[in-house]
Structures are given as structure tokens and as C-alpha cells.
Write an enzyme that holds these catalytic residues in place. Structure first.
Site, PDB file in Angstrom:
ATOM      1  N   GLN A 125       0.790  -1.244   0.126  1.00  0.00           N
ATOM      2  CA  GLN A 125      -0.034   0.132   0.086  1.00  0.00           C
ATOM      3  C   GLN A 125       1.041   1.428   0.032  1.00  0.00           C
ATOM      4  O   GLN A 125       1.982   1.252   0.477  1.00  0.00           O
ATOM      5  CB  GLN A 125      -0.781   0.138   0.943  1.00  0.00           C
ATOM      6  CG  GLN A 125      -0.128  -0.028   2.717  1.00  0.00           C
ATOM      7  CD  GLN A 125      -1.255  -0.226   3.735  1.00  0.00           C
ATOM      8  OE1 GLN A 125      -1.172   0.718   4.435  1.00  0.00           O
ATOM      9  NE2 GLN A 125      -1.835  -1.207   3.908  1.00  0.00           N
ATOM     10  N   GLU A 132      -4.334   3.305  -0.637  1.00  0.00           N
ATOM     11  CA  GLU A 132      -5.131   3.284   0.581  1.00  0.00           C
ATOM     12  C   GLU A 132      -5.483   4.808   0.676  1.00  0.00           C
ATOM     13  O   GLU A 132      -4.320   5.806   0.951  1.00  0.00           O
ATOM     14  CB  GLU A 132      -4.125   2.773   1.700  1.00  0.00           C
ATOM     15  CG  GLU A 132      -5.110   3.043   3.001  1.00  0.00           C
ATOM     16  CD  GLU A 132      -4.215   2.723   4.159  1.00  0.00           C
ATOM     17  OE1 GLU A 132      -4.891   2.853   5.279  1.00  0.00           O
ATOM     18  OE2 GLU A 132      -3.145   2.419   4.075  1.00  0.00           O
ATOM     19  N   GLU A 191       1.065  11.552 -12.018  1.00  0.00           N
ATOM     20  CA  GLU A 191       1.831  11.522 -13.211  1.00  0.00           C
ATOM     21  C   GLU A 191       1.328  10.297 -14.286  1.00  0.00           C
ATOM     22  O   GLU A 191       0.685   9.227 -13.864  1.00  0.00           O
ATOM     23  CB  GLU A 191       3.416  11.299 -13.028  1.00  0.00           C
ATOM     24  CG  GLU A 191       4.243  11.338 -14.076  1.00  0.00           C
ATOM     25  CD  GLU A 191       5.623  11.019 -13.926  1.00  0.00           C
ATOM     26  OE1 GLU A 191       6.557  11.341 -14.947  1.00  0.00           O
ATOM     27  OE2 GLU A 191       5.888  10.570 -12.986  1.00  0.00           O
ATOM     28  N   HIS A 193       4.403  12.277  -5.906  1.00  0.00           N
ATOM     29  CA  HIS A 193       3.341  11.995  -6.544  1.00  0.00           C
ATOM     30  C   HIS A 193       3.227  10.416  -6.669  1.00  0.00           C
ATOM     31  O   HIS A 193       3.887   9.725  -6.361  1.00  0.00           O
ATOM     32  CB  HIS A 193       3.301  12.459  -8.350  1.00  0.00           C
ATOM     33  CG  HIS A 193       4.816  11.921  -8.927  1.00  0.00           C
ATOM     34  ND1 HIS A 193       5.714  12.343  -8.761  1.00  0.00           N
ATOM     35  CD2 HIS A 193       4.860  10.541  -9.532  1.00  0.00           C
ATOM     36  CE1 HIS A 193       6.711  11.735  -9.761  1.00  0.00           C
ATOM     37  NE2 HIS A 193       6.266  10.657  -9.985  1.00  0.00           N
TER      38      HIS A 193
END
Length: 326
Positions: free
Chosen positions: A13, A83, A156, A110
Site C-alpha cells: 500500500q 489506500e 503522473e 506523486h
């Protein structure tokens, strides 16, 4: 159903805090084709968690989120989820609630999705109302883009190494989480030696270097098509500045990105291994009310959640609650 992967840790995660799940969850479902694997509610602590994934081709019989089967599926899942954490009440606040990163001193950069055709895909995103930080034909680096999500996190959009839609993949696959690091040497050792990742590639430029880590076999030079990479960005010179430190996303006034998390077979053994190697813990496995899960600190102070693969009971719960005294 998910395949249980025993043995070395697996990256499970990357966590982002969100203002309103009724906006963000549909955004990632509709725009990026993600699937909500599970939802966990903690009303006593006033937050809910939403786990989303880019499921590989042929995935069938995904359980209904919120059920025991979904919990077992989630904590045995061999891929990486996004998450989304919702703290109750933020949806009622005016304006932005969380810090999306990319300000002065921020570590988180990002997340990224890969697609077959960046230009065509971004045209479609724009038609759907997505706003952009950078379109693919703008700036010096052509052919990649940065979109905004509802909380203004940068997303991105990058081109896949080989086209995959014709092989049954969706338009997008979750492909990166980017973190800035002070010194790549200790950080690479932390994630490769203790969390089973492989540095599949690196790129060096005049002022910065990029390191791409994946849950892949040692010696691999690329991640699996349906698996993301942890992109570590090193701006040259920070390693020589003793006072330099990135914001990790958990500081007051800078909260947004929260942590990365890994599934392991034995949380207690992994935490002992880390402590014996000199690493610090944010939360010990027996700390707090939720026992059996932990948070370590990587060399840059980013939180790294350590979660038991498969959970501790027949519902797959990856923690157990402290027994209340009579």
C-alpha cells in the site's frame, strides 16, 4: 481470489489522506479504472480506509468491499493498493484540507499511472474534466503529464514500456509512488535488504538521480507490467547537508501522504530485525490499542507500516485489540 505470497515482504500500500471519499473514490474508479477492494470503518476512532487497486487481467470473483471475504482478500493481496484515508468531518470543511506535497522541503512527490498512449489518454482525461499541472506537450520533458486529483495530489501519466491494452489490461495501471530522499545509499539498503525490494533501474542527471524499486526477483531490470515501482528521487547535495530533512507528510500543517506499507509473515520478527539493525519505530507491534501491526521509520523518517500477511484470525484481521481490564 488473491494468491498468498509467503516469504519475503511485499509492498502492499501507499496511503494518501483525502477530504471526501464520495469524491475521491469515484474519481479513481471512473478516471483511472481502479477497483475498490475493501473498505474498513473505525467509527470509534472516526476514520475509514478505502483500498483501491489496478487489477490485472483475468481477475475474477473479487469479494464485496466491507465483507470478511474482502478483508481476507485484501490482506493476502500480492499487488499494491492505493489506500485512501478519510478522517470524519473533513468533507464538511471549506477548501483544501490536506497538503499535496511538492512545496519547499516536501518529500512526497506523486503517484503515477501508466498507459499505452499518453497524448490520447490525456485528451480523454481533459474531456472528463480532469485538470493538469503539466500536459504531455508542455515543458522540456515531452510525452508525460501531471494531472491533479480531487485533493490536488499530483498524478503522473507515463507511457508503458510495451503496449498492454491489446493483452487485456485496462487503460491505466498504478505504476509509481515517488518519494524524495536525502541520501540514496541508506534508503536503498533499507528497502532492498529489509523489505525485499529490487532496484530494477536508475537514472542519473546533472542535478538529481532517480532510483526505481520493485517487488521483483534480485537482478531484475524491470517491474512486472501490473506492479508499481517506488521511485526514490535524490537531489544531489542533500546527502552532505547535516541539517537537511524532508517533510514526510505526517507533520502538523503538512499532512497528506501518510506511509507505504508492507505485508510480512511475522510482524514481531521483522520489527526485531529492524531494531537490531538500528532503525527506529514509530509504533511498536504492542503499542497502542491495535496490537500486531507496527510502523517503522525509514532513513528519511517516512512511516513504513508493517502488517501481518493474511491477518491473525479467520477474517484476515491484521491486528488484534487490546483486552480491556475488568
Amino acid at each position: 481470489m488473491a494468491t498468498m505470497v509467503s516469504g519475503k515482504p511485499t509492498w502492499q500500500q501507499s496511503m494518501l489522506r483525502i477530504k471526501d471519499p464520495k469524491v475521491s473514490v469515484p474519481h479513481y474508479e471512473k478516471i483511472y479504472g481502479m477497483t475498490l477492494l475493501d473498505k474498513l470503518d473505525f467509527p470509534e476512532m472516526k476514520f475509514s480506509l478505502y483500498f483501491m487497486a489496478s487489477l490485472p487481467p483475468g481477475t475474477k470473483n473479487v469479494p464485496k468491499p466491507g465483507t470478511d471475504e474482502a478483508h481476507k482478500y485484501l490482506w493476502s493481496y500480492s499487488g499494491t493498493t492505493l489506500e485512501l484515508t478519510h478522517n470524519y468531518g473533513t468533507e464538511k470543511e471549506e477548501g483544501g484540507v490536506y497538503h499535496p506535497g511538492n512545496g519547499k522541503g516536501d518529500g512526497f512527490g506523486h503517484i503515477a499511472f501508466a498507459c499505452d498512449d499518453v497524448y490520447k489518454t490525456c485528451e480523454e482525461l481533459e474531456k472528463q474534466g480532469v485538470s493538469f499541472k503539466k500536459k504531455p506537450n508542455e515543458g522540456r520533458m515531452k510525452g508525460l503529464a501531471f494531472a491533479y486529483d480531487p485533493d490536488m495530489y499530483w498524478v503522473e501519466i507515463i507511457k508503458r514500456g510495451t503496449p498492454l491494452e491489446e493483452k487485456g489490461y485496462g487503460t491505466f495501471t498504478l505504476k509509481q509512488t515517488m518519494l524524495r530522499v536525502k541520501d540514496p545509499k541508506p534508503t536503498l539498503e533499507f528497502y532492498t535488504k529489509y523489505f525485499g525490494m529490487t532496484c530494477v533501474s536508475s537514472k542519473k542527471f546533472n542535478d538529481f538521480s532517480l532510483y526505481f524499486l520493485a517487488c521483483a526477483k534480485p537482478g531484475a531490470t524491470e517491474a512486472d507490467p501490473d506492479k508499481p515501482v517506488l521511485e526514490l528521487t535524490h537531489n544531489h547535495g542533500t546527502e552532505s547537508d547535516e541539517s537537511f530533512k524532508h517533510n514526510t507528510g505526517n507533520e502538523e500543517g503538512k499532512k497528506g501522504f501518510g506511509h507505504v506499507g508492507f505485508l510480512v509473515d511475522d510482524v514481531y520478527a521483522k520489527c526485531k530485525e529492524l531494531k537490531d539493525a538500528g532503525y527506529k519505530m514509530k509504533k511498536e507491534p504492542d503499542g497502542g490499542s491495535m496490537k500486531g501491526l507496527a510502523f517503522a521509520l525509514d532513513p528519511d523518517g517516512y512511516w513504513v507500516e508493517i502488517i501481518k500477511r493474511g491477518g491473525y484470525d479467520d477474517k484476515g484481521t491484521p491486528y488484534y485489540l487490546e483486552k480491556k481490564s475488568e
